[in-house]
Design a protein around this motif. Structure first.
Motif, mmCIF file in Angstrom:
data_model
loop_
_atom_site.group_PDB
_atom_site.id
_atom_site.type_symbol
_atom_site.label_atom_id
_atom_site.label_comp_id
_atom_site.label_asym_id
_atom_site.label_seq_id
_atom_site.Cartn_x
_atom_site.Cartn_y
_atom_site.Cartn_z
ATOM 1 N N ASP A 15 0.832 -1.206 0.000
ATOM 2 C CA ASP A 15 0.000 0.000 0.000
ATOM 3 C C ASP A 15 0.864 1.252 0.000
ATOM 4 O O ASP A 15 0.568 2.236 -0.695
ATOM 5 N N LYS A 19 0.875 4.218 -2.970
ATOM 6 C CA LYS A 19 0.686 5.642 -2.671
ATOM 7 C C LYS A 19 1.888 6.475 -3.104
ATOM 8 O O LYS A 19 1.768 7.665 -3.404
ATOM 9 N N TYR A 22 1.742 6.465 -7.303
ATOM 10 C CA TYR A 22 0.649 7.186 -7.966
ATOM 11 C C TYR A 22 0.999 8.648 -8.261
ATOM 12 O O TYR A 22 0.863 9.102 -9.410
ATOM 13 N N THR A 76 -2.958 13.376 -3.002
ATOM 14 C CA THR A 76 -3.380 12.065 -3.485
ATOM 15 C C THR A 76 -3.524 11.073 -2.330
ATOM 16 O O THR A 76 -4.425 10.230 -2.338
ATOM 17 N N THR A 77 -2.657 11.180 -1.325
ATOM 18 C CA THR A 77 -2.740 10.268 -0.185
ATOM 19 C C THR A 77 -3.985 10.557 0.645
ATOM 20 O O THR A 77 -4.542 9.647 1.265
ATOM 21 N N ARG A 78 -4.432 11.805 0.650
ATOM 22 C CA ARG A 78 -5.689 12.149 1.319
ATOM 23 C C ARG A 78 -6.899 11.886 0.410
ATOM 24 O O ARG A 78 -8.016 12.292 0.713
ATOM 25 N N ASN A 79 -6.643 11.200 -0.710
ATOM 26 C CA ASN A 79 -7.711 10.697 -1.591
ATOM 27 C C ASN A 79 -8.559 11.784 -2.244
ATOM 28 O O ASN A 79 -9.751 11.607 -2.473
ATOM 29 N N PRO A 81 -9.847 13.311 -5.431
ATOM 30 C CA PRO A 81 -9.930 12.789 -6.805
ATOM 31 C C PRO A 81 -9.039 13.587 -7.752
ATOM 32 O O PRO A 81 -8.990 14.814 -7.699
ATOM 33 N N HIS A 111 -10.805 17.542 3.393
ATOM 34 C CA HIS A 111 -9.602 16.716 3.446
ATOM 35 C C HIS A 111 -8.572 17.237 4.440
ATOM 36 O O HIS A 111 -7.477 16.680 4.539
ATOM 37 N N GLU A 298 -6.581 5.070 -14.927
ATOM 38 C CA GLU A 298 -7.301 6.020 -14.069
ATOM 39 C C GLU A 298 -6.840 7.449 -14.325
ATOM 40 O O GLU A 298 -7.657 8.374 -14.430
ATOM 41 N N GLU A 302 -9.241 10.453 -15.635
ATOM 42 C CA GLU A 302 -9.501 11.606 -14.780
ATOM 43 C C GLU A 302 -9.018 12.905 -15.424
ATOM 44 O O GLU A 302 -9.699 13.937 -15.366
#
Length: 658
Positions: A15, A19, A22, A76-79, A81, A111, A298, A302
């Motif tokens: 994981d 992260k 990405y 990105t780690t805090r998701n 988009p 976030h 992805e 996006e």
């Protein structure tokens, strides 16, 4: 590079790698788009991903992080988009700032990320305020704020760390030492051997780590943050890394010796961790291809979706409205008996009532606690409300204004006292670039009032006597009030504190103990932007505010033969255009009076507006009576000659002669 997995499972290691990979793949896509001319600018964090990703994972999701340009991995780690991020970078209407700002200059409460402004250092003080709110509320949380090695030269760096140290705030100050500030190498930026050595000067812990080692970053920050939640105090962390691209892509990297790229290329955080996982058999070629293919699909989807989003539609009214946080002003009527009290006591009374009403209100300023402030306005406040909420500050106006904004972001209100209005220069950037622009940029309130003891008349000289309201009336996003009477001083102060927007509250020092007036004991507020018409007359109209109101009243009382309309503006941003227009219509002759210097004083704006919107009602030129265009002298005779009051009678005579 040596990795210590400790007790992490294979799934956790994988994981971490995902992260880390990405944001690298997103960046690689951005560089392609840049070469294609589809985007115009990019600040690359390639080679620094381990810092952003590892530190973010070490923080709890409810804890605030304040990143900088090269910290894509935080987002990105805090998701967040990618489509939303891409819309932000492209200035789309769907971005966080609706096209009003670029890159990572935004915040998101969802976030818990608060972005930077281009001045680099000021966000460190915001972290202080955020952490202070957690500390006062008894929440066991830490706050993480990033800065670069270049910004450690800024005064904001010193002020923010000093405040955090003195107040034992749970803030992790993370320095990304990547070797260069644009083209300036570190040997031209600081003399100390290591930036972490600065910690000792503040009496705090300093830790230096390998910023390219994802496990070292994560483990170190996890330990620091966990300890900090239980034992609040700041820590300085220096992450050693390297900027593999230019400051931004257009600047290139020709100024960097090639051997540095070769050496740091061997320390690539993604490749090294990837190799480590291959050695552990956590990762293999097939799995890596699968992960990369999934991410590539992805990212393509996006990014292209964001390109299809709508551009902002320019609407001047919307832009103007969005400079301020919505505030339905419903003035609270005064009730009960009024008592004759001094101007200074009205301010004290207003502050006390606000502190009792708003349990989340914090007062900050130099010497305001046990000493009661330079003018004793907060005398006794520390005993009643406690030193958590009535806080003596170090002499660091920038950090304290920034901390006020941080408090606001984290659910508190702040009133900051400038010991003298003149000293606001040391906090100017935070006011005009952070407080004023925050709501316009990303919709967040800036619930901060700055009290400004202002004005001349006491022989205090050039640095304790300035009337500097015009510095702020031209800054969109700020509100400016300037009461002339005790009744207004209390009502406007309470209104300013209730208002979720930044308010500059000017209070004239010479009125503190020389002026009394009836003030109700009840809680009441006055509408910001509403003038008082004190007299109605036929010969001329005097438009003024602050001490100018009393100069005008004295003159008119001594010259009863003159029939004048007298308007006390009370507020300078917004200001009462209807009252001014009616005053012009009343008499056809207008005198604008203020204590500030003539050139570019607020009267210039009033005069220009009248000429543009009320010319047809004028029977004479609009005249301004203001102080001389010099610094303010100390000597009493020189000061009296400087002040507008000395020219009031002659200016009125000149106006009436038309």
């Amino acid at each position: 590079m040596v990795f210590d997995r400790k007790d992490k499972s294979n799934a956790t290691l994988l994981d971490l790698y995902k992260k880390l990979l990405y944001p690298r793949m997103v960046e690689e896509k951005m560089l392609i788009l840049l070469r294609q001319g589809r985007i115009g600018k990019w600040f690359s964090g390639i080679g620094q991903e381990a810092i952003a990703v590892g530190s973010t994972l070490a923080m709890n999701g409810s804890e605030y992080i304040l990143p900088m340009h090269r910290n894509l991995g935080v987002f990105t780690t805090r998701n967040i988009p990618l489509k939303k991020l891409m819309a932000q970078w492209q200035g789309k209407a769907t971005g966080f700032t609706k096209g009003r700002d670029r890159s990572f200059h935004f915040g998101t409460q969802e976030h818990k990320i608060i972005g930077m402004i281009s001045h680099l250092g000021p966000q460190m003080a915001l972290a202080d305020g955020i952490a202070l709110a957690d500390l006062i509320a008894g929440r066991e949380k830490a706050t993480l704020v990033f800065t670069g090695e270049g910004a450690t030269s800024e005064g904001d760096f010193h002020e923010a760390i000093n405040v955090a140290a003195v107040w034992n705030l749970p803030v992790i100050f993370l320095i990304e030492n990547n070797g260069y500030g644009l083209s300036t190498p570190i040997n031209e930026q600081f003399k100390c051997a290591h930036l972490v050595d600065k910690a000792i000067g503040y009496g705090i812990e300093g830790i230096q780590i390998d910023g390219n080692n994802i496990l070292e970053v994560y483990d170190t920050l996890a330990v620091i943050s966990e300890k900090m939640r239980l034992d609040p105090k700041p820590v300085l962390v220096e992450c050693l890394t390297f900027r593999m691209r230019g400051h931004e892509e257009a600047s290139g990297t020709k100024y960097v010796p090639q051997e540095l790229f070769e050496a740091w290329g061997e320390k690539d955080p993604v490749k090294n961790f990837e190799q480590f996982l291959f050695e552990l058999q956590v990762l293999n070629d097939d799995l890596l291809l699968e992960i990369r293919s999934e991410f590539k699909h992805e990212i393509e989807k996006e990014v292209e979706a964001a390109f299809m989003d709508a551009e902002p539609e320019a609407d001047v009214n919307t832009e103007l409205q969005d400079m301020y946080y919505p505030n339905a002003e419903n003035p609270v009527e005064a009730t009960g008996q009024a008592t004759e009290i001094r101007y200074i006591d009205a301010i004290t009374d207003g502050l006390k009532m606000a502190m009792r009403k708003h349990q989340n209100l914090v007062l900050m300023g130099q010497d305001i606690a046990e000493y009661g402030g330079a003018f004793k306005i907060t005398d006794g406040f520390a005993a009643e409300f406690g030193k958590q909420r009535v806080r003596n500050t170090p002499i660091c106006e920038s950090a304290i204004v920034g901390a006020g904004l941080g408090l606001s972001i984290n659910g508190y209100k702040a009133v900051v006292e400038m010991q003298f209005a003149d000293f606001v220069t040391c906090g100017f950037n935070q006011i005009v670039n952070n407080l004023a622009k925050t709501h316009y940029r990303w919709g967040e309130k800036a619930d901060v009032v700055i009290r400004m003891p202002t004005g001349a008349g006491s022989g205090a000289g050039p640095f304790h006597s300035q009337s500097n309201e015009a510095w702020f009336t031209k800054t969109p996003g700020l509100k400016v009030v300037y009461p002339a009477f005790p009744y207004d001083a209390k009502g406007l102060l309470l209104a300013a504190i209730d208002d979720p927007n930044p308010v500059m509250y000017f209070e004239h020092k010479n009125l503190y103990r020389s002026l009394t007036g009836p003030v109700p004991a009840s809680y009441y507020t006055l509408e910001i932007g509403k003038a008082n018409v004190l007299r109605k007359g036929e010969q001329l109209s005097i438009i003024t505010y602050g001490v100018g109101v009393h100069w005008a009243l004295t003159y008119l009382n001594e010259n009863p033969q003159i029939s004048a309309t007298l308007v006390d503006l009370c507020s300078l941003q917004p200001w009462d255009k209807t009252a001014v227009l009616n005053a012009v219509k009343d008499t056809g002759r207008v005198l604008i009076l203020h204590e500030d210097t003539l050139t570019s004083g607020f009267g210039a704006e009033l005069s220009a507006w009248i000429a543009e919107h009320a010319f047809q009602y004028l029977d004479a030129p609009v005249l301004r009576c203001a102080s001389s265009d010099t610094a303010i002298p100390m000597n009493k005779a020189l000061e009296e000659s400087f002040l507008a009051k000395s020219r009031l009678a002659s200016t009125i005579d000149r106006l009436l002669a038309y």
